[in-house]
Design a protein around this motif. Structure first.
Motif, mmCIF file in Angstrom:
data_model
loop_
_atom_site.group_PDB
_atom_site.id
_atom_site.type_symbol
_atom_site.label_atom_id
_atom_site.label_comp_id
_atom_site.label_asym_id
_atom_site.label_seq_id
_atom_site.Cartn_x
_atom_site.Cartn_y
_atom_site.Cartn_z
ATOM 1 N N UNK A 1 0.830 -1.205 0.000
ATOM 2 C CA UNK A 1 0.000 0.000 0.000
ATOM 3 C C UNK A 1 0.863 1.252 0.000
ATOM 4 N N UNK B 1 1.654 6.992 -6.582
ATOM 5 C CA UNK B 1 0.560 7.874 -6.983
ATOM 6 C C UNK B 1 0.853 9.322 -6.607
ATOM 7 N N UNK B 2 1.418 9.526 -5.395
ATOM 8 C CA UNK B 2 1.724 10.900 -4.989
ATOM 9 C C UNK B 2 2.826 11.482 -5.869
ATOM 10 N N UNK C 1 1.333 12.891 -8.964
ATOM 11 C CA UNK C 1 0.533 14.117 -8.914
ATOM 12 C C UNK C 1 1.362 15.366 -9.161
ATOM 13 N N UNK D 1 -2.953 21.960 -11.427
ATOM 14 C CA UNK D 1 -3.357 22.376 -10.093
ATOM 15 C C UNK D 1 -4.871 22.242 -9.922
ATOM 16 N N UNK D 2 -5.271 22.278 -8.652
ATOM 17 C CA UNK D 2 -6.693 22.158 -8.360
ATOM 18 C C UNK D 2 -7.415 23.434 -8.798
ATOM 19 N N UNK E 1 2.965 24.386 -4.120
ATOM 20 C CA UNK E 1 2.784 22.965 -4.433
ATOM 21 C C UNK E 1 1.705 22.364 -3.548
ATOM 22 N N UNK F 1 -1.768 23.750 -4.513
ATOM 23 C CA UNK F 1 -2.247 23.274 -5.797
ATOM 24 C C UNK F 1 -2.579 21.801 -5.825
ATOM 25 N N UNK F 2 -1.941 21.007 -4.964
ATOM 26 C CA UNK F 2 -2.064 19.556 -5.124
ATOM 27 C C UNK F 2 -2.667 18.831 -3.930
ATOM 28 N N UNK F 3 -3.025 19.560 -2.848
ATOM 29 C CA UNK F 3 -3.383 18.801 -1.645
ATOM 30 C C UNK F 3 -4.655 18.002 -1.799
ATOM 31 N N UNK F 4 -5.541 18.380 -2.745
ATOM 32 C CA UNK F 4 -6.759 17.587 -2.932
ATOM 33 C C UNK F 4 -6.421 16.188 -3.429
ATOM 34 N N UNK F 5 -5.450 16.079 -4.362
ATOM 35 C CA UNK F 5 -5.064 14.755 -4.850
ATOM 36 C C UNK F 5 -4.502 13.896 -3.724
ATOM 37 N N UNK F 6 -3.731 14.551 -2.819
ATOM 38 C CA UNK F 6 -3.104 13.760 -1.744
ATOM 39 C C UNK F 6 -4.162 13.220 -0.794
ATOM 40 N N UNK G 1 -5.689 10.288 -2.443
ATOM 41 C CA UNK G 1 -4.780 9.131 -2.478
ATOM 42 C C UNK G 1 -4.748 8.448 -1.117
ATOM 43 N N UNK H 1 -5.870 4.672 -0.472
ATOM 44 C CA UNK H 1 -4.971 3.663 0.098
ATOM 45 C C UNK H 1 -5.588 3.024 1.337
ATOM 46 N N UNK I 1 -7.725 0.435 -0.150
ATOM 47 C CA UNK I 1 -6.896 -0.608 -0.755
ATOM 48 C C UNK I 1 -6.337 -1.542 0.311
ATOM 49 N N UNK I 2 -5.892 -0.928 1.435
ATOM 50 C CA UNK I 2 -5.365 -1.756 2.534
ATOM 51 C C UNK I 2 -6.459 -2.654 3.094
ATOM 52 N N UNK J 1 -6.961 -5.695 0.768
ATOM 53 C CA UNK J 1 -5.996 -6.787 0.671
ATOM 54 C C UNK J 1 -5.596 -7.343 2.016
ATOM 55 N N UNK K 1 -12.131 12.295 -6.637
ATOM 56 C CA UNK K 1 -11.078 12.737 -7.547
ATOM 57 C C UNK K 1 -11.668 13.277 -8.841
ATOM 58 N N UNK L 1 -11.480 17.257 -10.352
ATOM 59 C CA UNK L 1 -10.842 17.773 -11.572
ATOM 60 C C UNK L 1 -11.821 18.563 -12.415
#
Lengths: 91, 152, 124
Positions: free
Chosen positions: A9, A16-17, A20, A25-26, C3, C6-11, C14, C18, C21-22, C25, C47, C51
């Protein structure tokens, strides 16, 4: 076993990170997802379909085949539930 | 087990609330062109109103209003409405699901005919989603027996 | 700093993905696996909806009457459409999976994965 799962995991999440950093950007209005086909939908929805709600016009008109497939999936799910579980009372 | 949970307040509130829920669901389906809404959302609200009745009363109360046979027929009726509108367009001489040609049978022009075709398939989707929600809930909640407390 | 903004929504998505996902499995219980799958699908839906957003005064994709239509003023309708159908399909798959789990419980009397494998091994 759980340690292997945790390692898998963490590796997947790190990959994945890492990916990104190349993403737009968002809220970027100029990102590829926001400039490819959606301006055409927004501009010509009311001219071509007389529907102000663009979500409805895209769902039912521009992408009608897609929604037909989704409806068939839902119908199949309902039929599968009946087939798997339903039993008569006096069995 | 379930019979002990017999509360007059819950039953009365759910009985009064159900028609308003269903009217709201029909509004969501029919007004989906001008406000947030459509077949999927309205169908989910319609199904939820019946599920609320199952939770507040019992399964027999709901089966009196929506029998199992009718529910199964309505499952496929929605898909048939959807595919039938597409087939009507094909018969009238256009592509499959190309609603613009429907102005030959409807008293509107070609652009408005697209909105009418959209409304027709939203109704079909709503019917299918409603009956699939009800059938999934009834079958899973009772283990397929369709009676109270029958899960083993 | 830019950074992160701009990107914290993706994190966030994710991390949520995860977690699901954990659960899929590592957990032994079949219902817990199923809940993990639902969390996974919810992360994907969030996600896709994220976007579609446009910063700078964009509203929901419902057009005003008799207005000049500028595409930058409305959000992207396409991911909303795709996720609208995906939510309903998610509910349907959840129902089918629960039906299968009820059948497994009737046959084996348990939902733990290793116990089911043990029963199968003893049967041979």
């Amino acid at each position: 076993m759980k340690v292997f799962a945790l390692i898998a995991v963490i590796i997947t999440g790190a990959a994945l990170i890492y990916s990104t950093f190349e993403m737009p950007d968002w809220g970027d209005a100029g990102s590829p997802a926001n400039t490819h086909v959606s301006p055409r939908y927004i501009e010509s929805s009311i001219k071509e379909t007389a529907t102000p709600n663009i979500v409805t016009s895209v769902l039912a008109d521009y992408r009608g085949y897609d929604t037909l497939g989704e409806t068939t999936v839902i119908f199949t799910a309902g039929m599968v539930c009946i087939l798997l579980l339903r039993s008569k009372k006096d069995d | 087990m379930i019979k002990d949970f017999d509360n007059i307040i819950i039953k009365t509130v759910c009985r009064i609330l159900t028609p308003f829920l269903q009217i709201f669901a029909l509004y969501v389906i029919a007004h989906g062109h001008y406000s947030p809404g459509g077949g999927f959302q309205g169908g989910c609200i319609l199904g939820a109103s019946f599920i609320l009745l199952v939770i507040a009363y019992d399964i027999d109360t709901v089966k009196k209003r929506m029998s199992e046979k009718l529910n199964t027929v309505m499952c496929s009726l929605g898909v048939i409405i959807y595919a039938g509108i597409g087939l009507t367009c094909l018969i009238l001489g256009a592509n499959y699901l190309d609603y613009g040609i429907l102005h030959r049978v409807l008293p509107v022009d070609a652009v408005k005919a697209r909105a009418m075709g959209t409304l027709g398939i939203e109704i079909g989707v709503g019917i299918t989603v409603m009956s699939v929600m009800i059938s999934i809930f009834l079958n899973i909640a009772s283990g397929g027996k369709h009676e109270e407390g029958a899960i083993d | 700093m830019e950074l992160i903004i701009g990107k914290y929504n993706y994190w966030i998505y994710i991390v949520l993905m995860m977690i699901g996902f954990y659960a899929m499995i590592a957990k032994r219980n079949l219902v817990k696996k199923l809940v993990g799958m639902n969390i996974f699908q919810t992360a994907i839906i969030l996600y896709f909806v994220s976007i579609a957003s446009k910063k700078g005064g964009a509203t929901i994709p419902i057009l005003f009457k008799d207005a000049v239509i500028i595409p930058e003023q409305y959000m992207n309708p396409l991911p909303h459409v795709l996720m609208l159908t995906a939510i309903v399909v998610m509910v349907s798959t959840f129902g089918v999976a629960l039906a299968l789990i009820i059948m497994i419980f009737r046959r084996y009397g348990t939902l733990e994965e290793d116990e089911i494998l043990e029963i199968e091994r003893n049967r041979k």
